[in-house]
Motif scaffolding. Structure first.
Motif, PDB file in Angstrom:
ATOM      1  N   PRO A 199       0.784  -1.227   0.000  1.00 16.74           N
ATOM      2  CA  PRO A 199       0.000   0.000   0.000  1.00 16.74           C
ATOM      3  C   PRO A 199       0.827   1.293   0.000  1.00 16.74           C
ATOM      4  N   LEU A 200       2.136   1.188  -0.127  1.00 22.45           N
ATOM      5  CA  LEU A 200       2.965   2.392  -0.083  1.00 22.45           C
ATOM      6  C   LEU A 200       2.878   3.163  -1.387  1.00 22.45           C
ATOM      7  N   SER A 201       3.181   4.463  -1.300  1.00 24.06           N
ATOM      8  CA  SER A 201       3.509   5.276  -2.468  1.00 24.06           C
ATOM      9  C   SER A 201       4.844   5.925  -2.166  1.00 24.06           C
ATOM     10  N   VAL A 202       5.392   6.613  -3.147  1.00 23.51           N
ATOM     11  CA  VAL A 202       6.700   7.242  -2.939  1.00 23.51           C
ATOM     12  C   VAL A 202       6.612   8.399  -1.952  1.00 23.51           C
ATOM     13  N   TYR A 203       5.398   8.889  -1.668  1.00 21.55           N
ATOM     14  CA  TYR A 203       5.207  10.018  -0.754  1.00 21.55           C
ATOM     15  C   TYR A 203       4.732   9.536   0.616  1.00 21.55           C
ATOM     16  N   HIS A 204       5.336  10.096   1.639  1.00 20.87           N
ATOM     17  CA  HIS A 204       4.953   9.765   3.012  1.00 20.87           C
ATOM     18  C   HIS A 204       3.500  10.164   3.263  1.00 20.87           C
ATOM     19  N   GLY A 205       2.719   9.240   3.797  1.00 20.12           N
ATOM     20  CA  GLY A 205       1.335   9.515   4.154  1.00 20.12           C
ATOM     21  C   GLY A 205       0.336   9.356   3.029  1.00 20.12           C
ATOM     22  N   ILE A 206       0.804   9.046   1.819  1.00 22.85           N
ATOM     23  CA  ILE A 206      -0.085   8.792   0.686  1.00 22.85           C
ATOM     24  C   ILE A 206       0.029   7.316   0.335  1.00 22.85           C
ATOM     25  N   TYR A 207      -1.101   6.667   0.132  1.00 21.77           N
ATOM     26  CA  TYR A 207      -1.111   5.213  -0.030  1.00 21.77           C
ATOM     27  C   TYR A 207      -1.850   4.796  -1.292  1.00 21.77           C
ATOM     28  N   LYS A 208      -1.502   3.590  -1.752  1.00 21.63           N
ATOM     29  CA  LYS A 208      -2.277   2.931  -2.795  1.00 21.63           C
ATOM     30  C   LYS A 208      -3.316   2.050  -2.108  1.00 21.63           C
ATOM     31  N   LEU A 209      -4.549   2.137  -2.554  1.00 19.35           N
ATOM     32  CA  LEU A 209      -5.540   1.189  -2.069  1.00 19.35           C
ATOM     33  C   LEU A 209      -5.183  -0.179  -2.650  1.00 19.35           C
TER      34      LEU A 209
END
Length: 649
Positions: A199-209
């Motif tokens: 669920p990570l993205s390259v940006y802290h606090g933003i996620y992939k569902l």
């Protein structure tokens, strides 16, 4: 197909006009996903704004416009994707008394299904590729959902008092509350896998569902910074374990017959469109079966395509042409222009708006660019390798696991050697021109595999970049869904085979995080819908119920697919050939891309912060540039990260 974006302003300080203006700026970044139309809707008392850009494939009229409101005005929906069984759903709804329809779009049918059976019921029924944003005025809840295998992307997260969501990160960047700090754990995972795993993205606090999940944000009393917990509505692992307890009892003929029926239904659903449709002959047996089965029922020759790269790998191009002639399709070989390397790398950082270095990246982007002026929908064989074979690395991991599975002493000795062996000294003692790499790195890579405690760990190691002792970034514990699978190894049913577990790992990780990322971004970058008939729900569930390949053999699913190739294409292995066309990246980096790479890999740019370590990267670049070792895969992860930073930071 569409691009969707929206947000909830929990400060409730934005006017209706302001809400509309912000969401329109967000969706303006998604015009490539939906060049035909755009719209937005707001519910100012709740600070909600929902926007959509539309690529019109089914029902080209204004009746298919989004966001779309339900007849009872309870729901507002934005859909990115396609619901392939919408005609069956529509028939069921009409049988239940629904008679009035505004148009012929799948979005309207989905909205009617939600109105009748709720979001959970609708997710259980639909077959398709989709990312959904659904606003329920009555319950004051915002629902976000993603398809079972992750064909459509969906990002979300809090930035201050704003809850943001969108098909692509570039839309989130347009919101005034955007922050965008790099998540180093995500970068570490990227360097290992070539993608940032959900669920990570390259940006802290933003996620992939994650695929096959949905989440609900209540707007009655929202709590900024507190993320709703995604819920899973479909589980391929449970299907695999169920198959272990209740094995499929049919023989190969029965499997092939049922696969024929299921696959035929998938193709029938995925060729429904009000625009031209084509098929990609990649060189795989799966792509041959797709083209052959469509042509079997078509009244006129279907359009098929393959990509050529000059004199390189002409065998694949020639076999695709021979296959097309045998099938009777209208075939075109799309030759890559001579200037394509620099043209491609100039586009990639904007197209993939987080670091991505997947193996299908360049091929998918080039195919989409070359074919878009000819068709609006193309059928791809993506998913075929994961389901029906697994590729060379999965077979190598399985074979390696068979050799060490019952040898814990050997694994323990390998783990001890990893801690004490002087790998860097061995590297320094190696001949500088060794074509198979430095001795220390080769030994480290081999011991890392032999120390594996699970088949999933071995697959991760075989698929990893930067397998030598010196890594390209400062030490940090990488995160990946495969490592999560490793940590949960004790929860697997003891009877579950290693082959089945590796199939699960591919379906859960490599497919949604790598192959389908390339498919989505490449197609959407030019307004092309790339459909994957191998990934229908019924086909997936059937294949997962079959015995997996063991002892280096060919699984029943792969043998059944070969039967279909023989039935519809008179062969398949001979007609299909290899695994598919791929650009000559190693040669490009030594030739037309050398100056571009030199710039991105200069010591000044590598040492600009404390994320990357220049020494191992420059060593790899020297080895590759001088023709000593092919390090193109390792280097591509760095080049794509550097290009992404130049574009977005």
């Amino acid at each position: 197909m569409s691009g969707i974006a929206g947000f909830v302003d929990t400060s409730f300080s934005m006017s209706e006009e302001r809400l509309t203006g912000v969401v329109d700026r967000m969706t303006a970044q998604l015009v490539h996903r939906g060049p035909d139309d755009g719209g937005s809707a707001v519910d100012a008392p709740f600070g909600l704004a929902l926007g959509c850009r539309r690529l019109a494939i089914q029902d080209l009229s204004k009746n298919g416009r989004q966001p779309m409101e339900s007849v009872n005005r309870r729901y507002m929906i934005a859909l990115d994707g396609a619901i392939y069984n919408f005609q069956e759903l529509k028939a069921d709804l009409q049988a239940g008394g629904m008679r009035s329809w505004r148009g012929r779009s799948d979005t309207e049918v989905l909205l009617a299904a939600v109105s009748r059976i709720g979001i959970a019921g609708a997710l259980d029924r639909i077959d398709g590729m989709y990312a959904i944003a659904l606003w329920d005025r009555q319950s004051k809840r915002l629902h976000l959902a993603r398809d079972r295998l992750g064909e459509r992307p969906l990002y979300y997260g809090w930035c201050g008092n704003a809850f943001l969501f969108a098909s692509e990160l570039k839309a989130l960047v347009e919101h005034p509350a955007w922050q965008g700090a790099i998540d180093r754990q995500a970068v570490a995972a990227y360097m290992q896998a070539g993608y940032v795993p959900a669920p990570l993205s390259v940006y802290h606090g933003i996620y992939k569902l994650p695929p096959a999940h949905w989440l609900t944000l209540s707007l009655e009393a929202p709590k900024p910074g507190v993320l709703p917990v995604p819920r899973q509505y479909w589980n391929q692992r449970a299907l695999i374990e169920h198959a272990v307890d209740t094995p499929y009892e049919g023989d190969l003929d029965a499997v092939a017959t049922r696969l024929d029926r299921i696959f035929g239904k998938s193709l029938e659903r995925r060729t429904i469109a009000d625009v031209p449709v084509g098929a990609h002959l990649s060189g795989s047996v799966a792509s041959v079966v797709i083209a052959a089965m469509i042509q079997e029922t078509a009244e006129t020759p279907i359009r098929t395509y393959c990509v050529g790269y000059g004199d390189r790998d002409r065998g694949i191009v020639d076999r695709a042409s021979e296959t097309a002639r045998w099938l009777g399709t209208e075939h075109t070989t799309l030759e890559a222009p001579r200037d394509v390397p620099m043209h491609l790398v100039a586009r990639l950082p904007r197209l993939f708006d987080e670091p991505y270095a997947g193996r299908d990246q360049l091929q998918a982007v080039l195919l989409a660019e070359l074919v878009r002026e000819r068709v609006a929908v193309i059928l791809s064989d993506v998913g075929g390798e994961a389901l029906f074979g697994g590729g060379a690395r999965r077979r190598s991991a399985l074979d390696h696991w068979r050799r060490i599975r019952d040898k814990p002493v050997r694994r323990n000795l390998a783990a001890m050697a990893l801690r004490w062996c002087p790998f860097r000294l061995l590297n320094r003692l190696s001949p500088s021109g060794a074509r198979d790499g430095a001795l220390g790195d080769r030994l480290y890579a081999g011991l890392s595999k032999s120390a594996g405690e699970t088949p999933e760990f071995l697959l991760m190691r075989y698929r990893s970049f930067w397998q030598g002792v010196d890594r390209p970034m400062t030490p940090i514990e990488p995160y990946s869904e495969l490592q999560r699978a490793v940590s949960q190894r004790v929860s697997w049913t003891r009877k579950t085979s290693a082959a089945a577990r590796l199939l699960n790992a591919d379906v859960a990780t490599t497919l949604p995080n790598d192959s389908l990322v390339a498919l989505d971004r490449a197609g959407m970058s030019v307004g092309l819908q790339l459909r994957a008939p191998m990934l229908s729900r019924e086909l997936m569930e059937f294949v997962l119920s079959l015995p997996a390949a063991e002892n280096g053999g060919v699984g029943m699913a792969a043998r059944a697919l070969q039967r279909l190739a023989e039935r519809y294409a008179g062969g398949g292995e001979e007609l299909g050939g290899g695994a598919g066309e791929h650009p000559p990246l190693a040669d490009w980096l030594r030739g037309p891309l050398a100056d571009w790479a030199d710039d991105l890999l200069s010591p000044a740019r590598l040492n600009g912060d404390d994320i990357l370590r220049a020494e191992p990267i420059l060593t790899a670049w020297r080895q590759h540039r001088d023709g000593m070792v092919d390090r193109s895969g390792d280097l591509w992860t760095i080049l794509m990260f550097q290009a992404w930073r130049s574009e977005w930071l």
